[in-house]
Design an enzyme around this catalytic site. Structure first.
Site, PDB file in Angstrom:
ATOM      1  N   GLY A   1     -41.349 -14.905 -31.880  1.00 38.46           N
ATOM      2  CA  GLY A   1     -42.420 -14.294 -31.073  1.00 38.46           C
ATOM      3  C   GLY A   1     -43.375 -15.361 -30.563  1.00 38.46           C
TER       4      GLY A   1
ATOM      5  N   TRP B   1     -41.659 -17.304 -27.840  1.00 33.40           N
ATOM      6  CA  TRP B   1     -41.563 -16.524 -26.609  1.00 33.40           C
ATOM      7  C   TRP B   1     -42.789 -16.764 -25.722  1.00 33.40           C
ATOM      8  CZ3 TRP B   1     -44.759 -12.690 -24.603  1.00 33.40           C
ATOM      9  CH2 TRP B   1     -44.241 -11.957 -23.532  1.00 33.40           C
ATOM     10  N   HIS B   2     -43.939 -16.984 -26.373  1.00 35.50           N
ATOM     11  CA  HIS B   2     -45.165 -17.136 -25.599  1.00 35.50           C
ATOM     12  C   HIS B   2     -45.228 -18.461 -24.853  1.00 35.50           C
ATOM     13  CE1 HIS B   2     -46.587 -13.690 -27.921  1.00 35.50           C
ATOM     14  NE2 HIS B   2     -47.426 -13.518 -26.934  1.00 35.50           N
ATOM     15  N   GLY B   3     -44.560 -19.466 -25.318  1.00 36.59           N
ATOM     16  CA  GLY B   3     -44.621 -20.733 -24.601  1.00 36.59           C
ATOM     17  C   GLY B   3     -43.813 -21.812 -25.277  1.00 36.59           C
TER      18      GLY B   3
ATOM     19  N   PHE C   1     -46.262 -16.825 -19.180  1.00 38.46           N
ATOM     20  CA  PHE C   1     -45.344 -16.647 -20.311  1.00 38.46           C
ATOM     21  C   PHE C   1     -44.002 -16.086 -19.919  1.00 38.46           C
ATOM     22  CE2 PHE C   1     -49.402 -16.098 -22.921  1.00 38.46           C
ATOM     23  CZ  PHE C   1     -49.512 -17.458 -23.051  1.00 38.46           C
TER      24      PHE C   1
END
Lengths: 380, 473
Positions: B321, B324-326, B473
């Site tokens: 997770g 996934w954001h960066g 993102f």
């Protein structure tokens, strides 16, 4: 007994959920609740309130001296940058090159209409680099030099402002371009649409809330004192141009802290900071000289111009950034023509109402008198 | 195209007018597809082709999964879909990150390798639409969805413009059923949609960008040590900014969809009133947390495995997770921190959940405060561009810079304090409720006044605003 492999498979076995009975795509089974309120009446009242509030705000802004003008943002700069042709005359640098040059007079005197790319509080370097690295460009660059802004190191507001504009020129999306075209007619008719003056953020900044005595708070920026058009020609408003006006006096007092060298940061030893700044300035001289050579190698020319400034601001600039320092070094390193207004009596007699820029009327006269010097520099 | 732009105002007015003027459901859906691709292409036209190719591939793979005979074959087609989607995401989003880490790893073994810098432009919203599209093949594989026969409907499900670039992550299984029968124009629903859009824009433009972002940016970009007060206020400003930015976008998306007759689920449910971290993740970015729960956590075994394994699963899910954001290790640390919080919370629950004092007000209040504080600490890694900044911020927050600098003005401190206090108050008061209930209960004149005030404040900010944080993102 299960083998280690089957045990591993068993552990990774997907739960039953993964093999649920397939369902048809059926009509929606989820609906958001809608509040049961008198929607029509509420909407009518909201629309009326918003129209009344916006009209009252517009009326008030006009009553205290604001008039409709375009916002000088990176999208307007980008649309102006797009007008640059290979042989164009381009004005770059800070707000003095922006306010003090009349495009009509330069067009009359030089035969081409200049493109105005100078910007308020901007450093010339990123724009100079953008033009010098544009292989098709072989025109003339008139570069305004305010020494403190000219050598502003990376990461400072003058550099960031100019870099942001250049970046937008390179990356502007069709949506941003469309927004700019839609915004311009609105800004030309609505006085309160001033992003750096009457936006909520700026209104909040004017609240008289005291700071902690030791807090390092950025100095205040000057209030609205000019208008710009679609060519980005900036003109000082009458209220500011009037000798001794309250607005002009207020701005004069804002320039002083803005142009005063800030103290070195507390987290770097003074000597080390001084050394770093010295290196950054040396690097800037070197980079500018290279850029000028690039333009000249393609048949173009760069002319540096020091525009008029007066009063307490001139005293401060002469003391902190004397002519023999940055100006002399730029001219020496680049071997480019330089026009320092104080060298010529016909350019020296102007008074800047708020100490930094010429009034709209004076900018026309100044430009007329500047033309012969530019022609001489261009060997025309 | 940004919601907070003049282009969108004109675009939306034209689309809504045309949409409700047409009677044919098919023409309306075609119109939405064209509008969605214009919305996306207005950012960078060539990437619309990438969006289409991802969608078309998943449409085809979805039908292959449904038609496949035998579990092995179904799984093979699913793996193809997952690989296609994740490799696309991996290339555009993680290409340079992987190369840099590969270089670092080789350097550790004494091998000097200079990788080429891939000049990759990240397609806006790729993380979102990849998940929209991927949910389709995953749900067909899971057997909870039958493939649609209409490519147009699937294209619309993936690219529906309100949720296309920054969520919520709307699963095909939630959206496709809404394309079966045409919605009717209901005035209350339409105007509620407009009110939600006003609220979303108010959160984004006024609260996030005007009231908080400047302070957060100054604190996180300051190169020197800061005193504890400024460090904490900077982090609190960012905590508010990211909530109003992202929740504002989600509310705009929900409102815009409602204006067109579509119903999207909530993406945020007053997260800063969360008591504990599992509660936080039931309230924050719900569409992502449920996506990860259904497609990753449960397949890994979920809660149906030994506690230690369940804890490892949680950490794995939060690690991914975070990623996934960066494409940065700071995001990974943010994810791992949340994973650790969740594990610690589970342990605490095992020991104290049934204690009589665990349910009293004081305990809940302290637990809520601890949750907010821990979430803020994690935000440091989310916002900081590198570990040097993160470390400096944390040192400042915990009194490591007693003689540090103070850089926030009195006005900024007041803004952060007032907005944060109001935000937490609203979250706590609506913790067990929702905005629809609140609006129904309030007297109409209060709702009208609030709506008008928000609209006036939006006009007053003049669109002097930034792109949404989650666009990257």
């Amino acid at each position: 007994m299960p083998s280690s492999t089957s045990n591993f498979k068993r552990k990774l076995r997907l739960p039953r959920l993964f093999f649920a009975k397939p369902s048809e795509i059926t009509p929606r089974d989820y609906e958001r609740p809608i509040p049961q309120v008198p929607w029509r009446g509420m909407t009518v009242v909201v629309v009326l309130i918003v129209i009344a509030a916006a009209s009252a705000w517009e009326f008030y802004c006009r009553s205290i001296g604001y008039g409709p003008t375009l916002n000088d943002n990176e999208d307007l700069w980008t649309s102006t940058r797009r007008r640059v042709k290979p042989e164009s005359i381009v004005i770059v640098g800070d707000s003095r090159g922006w306010y003090d040059v009349d495009l009509d007079e330069l067009q009359k005197g030089l035969g081409k209409r200049p493109v105005q790319l100078a910007m308020g509080g901007g450093c010339a370097y990123p724009v100079l680099a953008d033009l010098a690295n544009d292989e098709s460009f072989h025109g003339t660059i008139i570069c305004s030099v305010v020494p403190r802004l000219f050598v502003a190191p990376p990461g400072t507001p003058p550099m960031e402002r100019a870099e942001k504009a250049v970046r937008r020129y390179r990356t502007q999306t069709p949506a941003q371009r469309a927004s700019q075209y839609l915004a311009m007619p609105l800004e030309e008719h609505v006085a309160f649409l001033k992003q750096e003056e009457l936006a909520l953020d700026d209104l909040l900044k004017r609240l008289p809330i005291p700071n902690r005595p030791y807090a390092q708070v950025p100095p205040r920026l000057p209030p609205y004192f000019g208008t710009i058009d679609r060519e980005r020609r900036a003109r000082m408003i009458e209220e500011c141009a009037r000798p001794g006006s309250e607005l002009a006096r207020t701005i004069q007092q804002i320039w002083i802290p803005l142009f005063t060298p800030p103290p070195p940061p507390t987290y770097i030893p003074k000597e080390e900071f001084g050394k770093k700044m010295g290196q950054a300035i040396e690097q800037r001289f070197h980079d500018v000289a290279e850029l000028v050579q690039k333009v000249r190698a393609r048949g173009g020319e760069v002319i540096f111009v020091r525009f008029p400034h007066s009063g307490g601001l001139k005293d401060l600039e002469d003391r902190t950034t004397p002519r023999a320092g940055i100006w002399a070094r730029v001219i020496k390193d680049t071997a480019a023509p330089g026009i320092y207004y104080e060298d010529f009596p016909e350019l020296s007699g102007f008074n800047c109402p708020e100490w930094s820029h010429l009034s709209a009327g004076d900018s026309v006269e100044f430009s007329k008198r500047l033309v012969p010097h530019l022609r001489r520099a261009l060997q025309m | 195209m940004l919601f907070n732009s003049l282009t969108f105002v004109v675009f939306f007015a034209v689309v809504v007018t045309a949409y409700w003027s047409v009677r044919s459901w098919n023409v309306r859906k075609n119109l939405l597809v064209v509008a969605s691709y214009i919305f996306y292409g207005a950012w960078n036209p060539p990437f619309a082709a990438l969006l289409f190719s991802t969608t078309a591939m998943d449409f085809w793979l979805g039908s292959r999964i449904a038609k496949a005979k035998g579990r092995h074959s179904r799984r093979m087609w699913l793996v193809a879909s997952v690989c296609m989607n994740l490799s696309m995401l991996g290339f555009f989003k993680y290409g340079n990150f992987l190369l840099q880490n590969f270089q670092w790893l080789l350097a550790h073994f004494g091998v000097i390798y200079q990788p080429p810098h891939l000049d990759i432009l990240l397609p806006v919203g790729i993380s979102f639409y990849t998940f929209h599209s991927l949910s389709y093949t995953l749900d067909i594989y899971r057997g909870v969805l039958r493939p649609t026969k209409s490519l147009r409907d699937f294209i619309l499900a993936v690219s529906f413009f309100p949720q296309l670039v920054a969520g919520p992550i709307v699963r095909a299984g939630d959206f496709l059923p809404q394309l079966v029968t045409p919605p009717g124009l209901r005035m209350g629903q339409f105007l509620w949609g407009l009110l939600l859009m006003t609220l979303g824009l108010f959160e984004k433009i006024v609260l996030a960008d005007t009231m908080l972002s400047g302070s957060a940016d100054r604190v996180f970009s300051y190169a020197g040590p800061l005193v504890a007060l400024d460090s904490w206020l900077g982090v609190m400003a960012f905590a508010g900014q990211i909530f109003f930015d992202f929740a504002g976008y989600s509310i705009c998306a929900i409102g815009a969809a409602l204006c067109l007759g579509f119903h999207l689920k909530d993406n945020f449910r007053f997260p800063y009133a969360a008591i504990g971290f599992s509660d936080f993740w039931r309230r924050w970015h719900i569409s992502l947390s449920t996506f990860l729960r259904d497609y990753l956590y449960i397949p890994l075994g979920g809660n149906q495995v030994r506690p230690v394994r369940a804890a490892i699963n949680l950490v794995i899910v939060m690690f991914l997770g975070g990623l996934w954001h960066g494409a940065a290790w700071t995001f990974v640390v943010w994810g791992l921190l949340h994973g650790s919080y969740l594990v610690i919370e589970r342990v605490i629950r095992v020991f104290f959940e049934d204690a009589p004092w665990a349910k009293n007000f004081a305990t809940k209040f302290l637990a809520g405060l601890a949750t907010y504080t821990a979430v803020c600490i994690a935000w440091v890694f989310f916002r900081a561009s590198d570990f040097t900044i993160a470390t400096r911020m944390l040192r400042g927050m915990f009194g490591g810079h007693a003689h540090g600098d103070a850089i926030l003005s009195g006005r900024e401190m007041l803004q952060i304090g007032i907005v944060t206090a109001c935000m937490i108050l609203v979250h706590c008061s609506l913790r067990e409720s929702n905005i629809e209930t609140a609006v129904t209960r309030l007297p109409p004149w209060v709702v009208t006044a609030a709506w008008a005030l928000m609209a006036c404040a939006i006009i007053l900010t003049q669109g002097n605003s930034n792109a949404f944080i989650y666009f990257q993102f």
